[in-house]
Design a protein around this motif. Structure first.
Motif, PDB file in Angstrom:
ATOM      1  N   ALA A 101     -11.440  36.879 -12.259  1.00 26.46           N
ATOM      2  CA  ALA A 101     -11.950  35.685 -12.788  1.00 26.46           C
ATOM      3  C   ALA A 101     -11.558  35.899 -14.631  1.00 26.46           C
ATOM      4  CB  ALA A 101     -13.523  35.652 -12.832  1.00 26.46           C
ATOM      5  N   VAL A 102     -11.372  34.627 -14.972  1.00 25.81           N
ATOM      6  CA  VAL A 102     -11.349  34.466 -16.506  1.00 25.81           C
ATOM      7  C   VAL A 102     -12.268  33.699 -16.878  1.00 25.81           C
ATOM      8  CG1 VAL A 102      -9.830  33.856 -18.426  1.00 25.81           C
ATOM      9  CG2 VAL A 102      -8.712  34.956 -16.399  1.00 25.81           C
ATOM     10  N   ILE A 103     -13.115  34.097 -18.051  1.00 23.67           N
ATOM     11  CA  ILE A 103     -14.277  33.286 -18.425  1.00 23.67           C
ATOM     12  C   ILE A 103     -14.045  33.062 -20.096  1.00 23.67           C
ATOM     13  CG2 ILE A 103     -16.735  33.256 -19.003  1.00 23.67           C
ATOM     14  CD1 ILE A 103     -15.758  33.585 -15.972  1.00 23.67           C
ATOM     15  N   GLY A 104     -13.858  31.748 -20.316  1.00 20.92           N
ATOM     16  CA  GLY A 104     -13.239  31.361 -21.648  1.00 20.92           C
ATOM     17  C   GLY A 104     -14.302  31.661 -22.808  1.00 20.92           C
ATOM     18  N   THR A 105     -13.901  31.699 -24.019  1.00 18.15           N
ATOM     19  CA  THR A 105     -14.734  31.972 -25.412  1.00 18.15           C
ATOM     20  C   THR A 105     -15.733  30.850 -24.989  1.00 18.15           C
ATOM     21  OG1 THR A 105     -12.881  32.859 -26.588  1.00 18.15           O
ATOM     22  CG2 THR A 105     -14.681  32.031 -27.932  1.00 18.15           C
ATOM     23  N   GLY A 106     -17.153  31.566 -25.576  1.00 14.94           N
ATOM     24  CA  GLY A 106     -18.222  30.372 -25.691  1.00 14.94           C
ATOM     25  C   GLY A 106     -18.923  29.820 -24.538  1.00 14.94           C
ATOM     26  N   ALA A 111     -17.279  25.838 -22.011  1.00 10.50           N
ATOM     27  CA  ALA A 111     -18.015  25.234 -20.661  1.00 10.50           C
ATOM     28  C   ALA A 111     -19.372  25.489 -20.602  1.00 10.50           C
ATOM     29  CB  ALA A 111     -17.084  25.275 -19.314  1.00 10.50           C
ATOM     30  N   TRP A 112     -20.084  24.572 -19.952  1.00 17.90           N
ATOM     31  CA  TRP A 112     -21.586  24.847 -19.679  1.00 17.90           C
ATOM     32  C   TRP A 112     -21.703  24.706 -18.095  1.00 17.90           C
ATOM     33  CZ3 TRP A 112     -25.828  25.921 -22.964  1.00 17.90           C
ATOM     34  CH2 TRP A 112     -27.136  25.866 -22.291  1.00 17.90           C
ATOM     35  N   ARG A 149     -22.471  21.922 -26.329  1.00 16.62           N
ATOM     36  CA  ARG A 149     -22.725  21.061 -27.691  1.00 16.62           C
ATOM     37  C   ARG A 149     -22.442  22.245 -28.781  1.00 16.62           C
ATOM     38  NH1 ARG A 149     -28.029  18.209 -27.315  1.00 16.62           N
ATOM     39  NH2 ARG A 149     -27.616  17.745 -29.541  1.00 16.62           N
ATOM     40  N   MET A 150     -21.532  21.797 -29.862  1.00 19.56           N
ATOM     41  CA  MET A 150     -21.290  23.014 -30.767  1.00 19.56           C
ATOM     42  C   MET A 150     -22.479  23.283 -31.666  1.00 19.56           C
ATOM     43  SD  MET A 150     -19.227  25.035 -31.970  1.00 19.56           S
ATOM     44  CE  MET A 150     -17.849  24.757 -30.891  1.00 19.56           C
ATOM     45  N   GLU A 151     -23.328  22.313 -31.789  1.00 24.08           N
ATOM     46  CA  GLU A 151     -24.475  22.753 -32.886  1.00 24.08           C
ATOM     47  C   GLU A 151     -25.317  23.774 -32.112  1.00 24.08           C
ATOM     48  OE1 GLU A 151     -25.269  18.471 -31.079  1.00 24.08           O
ATOM     49  OE2 GLU A 151     -23.599  19.788 -31.827  1.00 24.08           O
ATOM     50  N   LYS A 152     -25.506  23.318 -30.757  1.00 27.23           N
ATOM     51  CA  LYS A 152     -26.415  24.284 -29.938  1.00 27.23           C
ATOM     52  C   LYS A 152     -25.799  25.822 -29.724  1.00 27.23           C
ATOM     53  CE  LYS A 152     -29.816  21.479 -28.974  1.00 27.23           C
ATOM     54  NZ  LYS A 152     -31.075  21.743 -29.268  1.00 27.23           N
ATOM     55  N   PHE A 153     -24.476  25.935 -29.882  1.00 23.19           N
ATOM     56  CA  PHE A 153     -23.709  26.952 -29.374  1.00 23.19           C
ATOM     57  C   PHE A 153     -23.831  27.746 -30.794  1.00 23.19           C
ATOM     58  CE2 PHE A 153     -20.244  29.744 -30.372  1.00 23.19           C
ATOM     59  CZ  PHE A 153     -20.043  30.369 -29.559  1.00 23.19           C
ATOM     60  N   LEU A 154     -23.586  27.338 -31.998  1.00 25.44           N
ATOM     61  CA  LEU A 154     -23.759  27.823 -33.300  1.00 25.44           C
ATOM     62  C   LEU A 154     -25.070  28.631 -33.531  1.00 25.44           C
ATOM     63  CD1 LEU A 154     -21.544  25.592 -35.532  1.00 25.44           C
ATOM     64  CD2 LEU A 154     -20.954  27.648 -34.409  1.00 25.44           C
ATOM     65  N   GLY A 170     -14.154  36.200 -22.431  1.00 21.29           N
ATOM     66  CA  GLY A 170     -14.132  35.966 -23.777  1.00 21.29           C
ATOM     67  C   GLY A 170     -15.232  36.220 -24.646  1.00 21.29           C
ATOM     68  N   ASP A 171     -15.027  35.976 -25.807  1.00 24.58           N
ATOM     69  CA  ASP A 171     -16.152  36.219 -26.849  1.00 24.58           C
ATOM     70  C   ASP A 171     -17.284  35.245 -26.646  1.00 24.58           C
ATOM     71  OD1 ASP A 171     -15.199  38.277 -29.470  1.00 24.58           O
ATOM     72  OD2 ASP A 171     -13.729  37.331 -28.074  1.00 24.58           O
ATOM     73  N   HIS A 172     -18.614  35.793 -26.821  1.00 23.76           N
ATOM     74  CA  HIS A 172     -19.876  34.773 -26.906  1.00 23.76           C
ATOM     75  C   HIS A 172     -19.921  33.951 -25.524  1.00 23.76           C
ATOM     76  CE1 HIS A 172     -20.171  35.005 -31.226  1.00 23.76           C
ATOM     77  NE2 HIS A 172     -18.851  34.801 -31.393  1.00 23.76           N
TER      78      HIS A 172
END
Length: 409
Positions: A341-346, A363-364, A374-379, A326-328
């Motif tokens: 394998a399937v790797i999810g977005t982000g 997932a981390w 954490r969304m703020e770190k991801f962004l 997935g993206d990102h």
């Protein structure tokens, strides 16, 4: 006076079934070969779509990226509706009469329908569900497989899709005299845009199929590209890369190492050594040095795939199947990916052993186990990577990402 063909509407009936490929784009925007499915449908039918139709959650993003009406029907007494999951549009679509539908043999998936305007509007507003089709619709059977039902199908239909796409470039002038030490092998067509840069000691091996290299692409010294292959606009193939057959690389990617049978949506990096085979990769993905995937079981058996923790494991019927990314998504150095394998977005994967076969969105993963990104770190990371390509995420894009993060928990 010849009758005008009906307006073409490409509709997205089940984007969730193709996640993570469709988390940040409609199904018709997915690159399923050298082209996106929408582009291939338009070429196959010989006309541009008058409109596209997708879910409310994706309509805003589609309207920002596409120069076509989104979720707005054009004038016309009858409309030709084509599924956005139809990766290999058959000629029979253009032969449908009003009141006829084309269905894929076996599962009965709706490929296309030629409907009166009121029936088309009712069907689309119901989300493209089969139960909203008008009664008495005559069905025509499509015998060859053409529909995406599961993420693995993008690899199942890849070779035929790439062949269909590269045939569009057959009339372009065959390249000659690209520079010192550049070798062209085989008799298949090789098309190189005049703005592309092909460095010395590159090998373009067209013995197995055509090769198309797009505008402003760069192929660095020592790289080998085996056809059929497509290198998109602004992408770079790094020094000594080995690009194997049936690979399609979207715009502004940087690709190295050994890559075969893989589709890159665009704007992703796999610049280092390592193998990536029979896979689909979204946008803004980064593969750390030495990241390698398996695309074949040691038993030579059937590959299973599970697209998310809540989804069922699917028998793919395929022997060669790598990863759907997935993206990102981001991978640390030396990451090893399982077959199917399937790797999810982000997601972020940094484990010393094999990564899990199914990695959830945002997932981390480390050797300590799974946490939430954490969304703020991801962004912050997302904006940094996009900034390296002089691009910014729109407000709608950020809101969609946040919504996906909320759904992931």
């Amino acid at each position: 006076m010849p009758q005008q063909p009906p307006p073409l509407i490409v509709f997205d009936d089940d984007p969730e079934s193709l996640s993570p490929m469709t988390d940040l784009r409609a199904s018709f925007e997915v690159r399923t070969g050298a082209l996106t499915t929408l582009e291939r449908i338009e070429h196959a039918l010989g006309r541009d779509a008058a409109a596209v139709w997708t879910s409310d959650g994706l309509a805003g993003l589609a309207s920002e990226r596409l120069d076509v009406a989104v979720n707005e029907l054009p004038a016309g007494d009858a409309l030709l509706l084509v599924s956005a999951r139809c990766a290999l549009p058959p000629e029979a679509i253009g032969e449908l009469k009003v009141g006829e539908a084309l269905r894929e043999a076996g599962g009965g998936e709706l490929v296309a329908a030629h409907l009166a305007r009121a029936d088309a509007e009712r069907f689309l507003k119901a989300g493209g569900k089969a139960g909203a089709l008008p009664r008495g619709l005559k069905s025509v059977e499509q015998k060859e497989r053409c529909m995406l039902r599961h993420p693995c199908d993008v690899i199942r239909l890849r070779d035929a899709a790439i062949a269909m796409d590269l045939a569009l470039f057959a009339d372009e002038e065959q390249v000659e005299g690209l520079g010192p030490g550049v070798a062209i092998l085989g008799d298949h067509h090789v098309a190189v845009d005049p703005t592309a840069e092909i460095c010395p000691l590159v090998t373009l091996d067209a013995q197995g199929g055509p090769i198309v290299i797009g505008p402003d692409a760069v192929v660095r010294p020592g790289a080998v590209i085996c056809g059929p292959a497509y290198i998109g606009a602004g992408s770079t193939i790094v020094d000594r890369a080995h690009i194997k057959a049936n690979t399609a690389i979207g715009p502004v990617c940087k690709i190295g190492g050994e890559v075969g049978g893989t589709i890159f949506q665009g704007f992703s990096n796999k610049a280092h050594d390592g193998h990536l085979g029979d896979s689909w990769v979204g946008e803004w993905v980064n593969f750390g040095a030495g990241t390698t995937n398996s695309n074949l079981l040691n038993t030579y058996g059937e590959v299973m795939m599970q697209s998310s923790a809540k989804a069922k494991r699917v028998r793919t019927g395929m022997t060669f199947l790598g990863a759907v990314v997935g993206d990102h998504a981001k991978f640390a150095i030396g990451t090893r990916l399982m077959t199917g394998a399937v790797i999810g977005t982000g997601a972020m994967v940094a484990v010393s052993g094999f990564a899990p076969a199914t990695v959830e969105a945002f997932a981390w993963w480390t050797d300590a186990g799974e946490k939430r990104y954490r969304m703020e770190k991801f962004l912050i990371a997302m904006e940094a990577m996009m900034g390296r390509r002089d691009m910014d995420a729109t407000g709608r894009y950020v809101e969609r990402v946040k919504g996906l993060g909320d759904r992931a928990g």
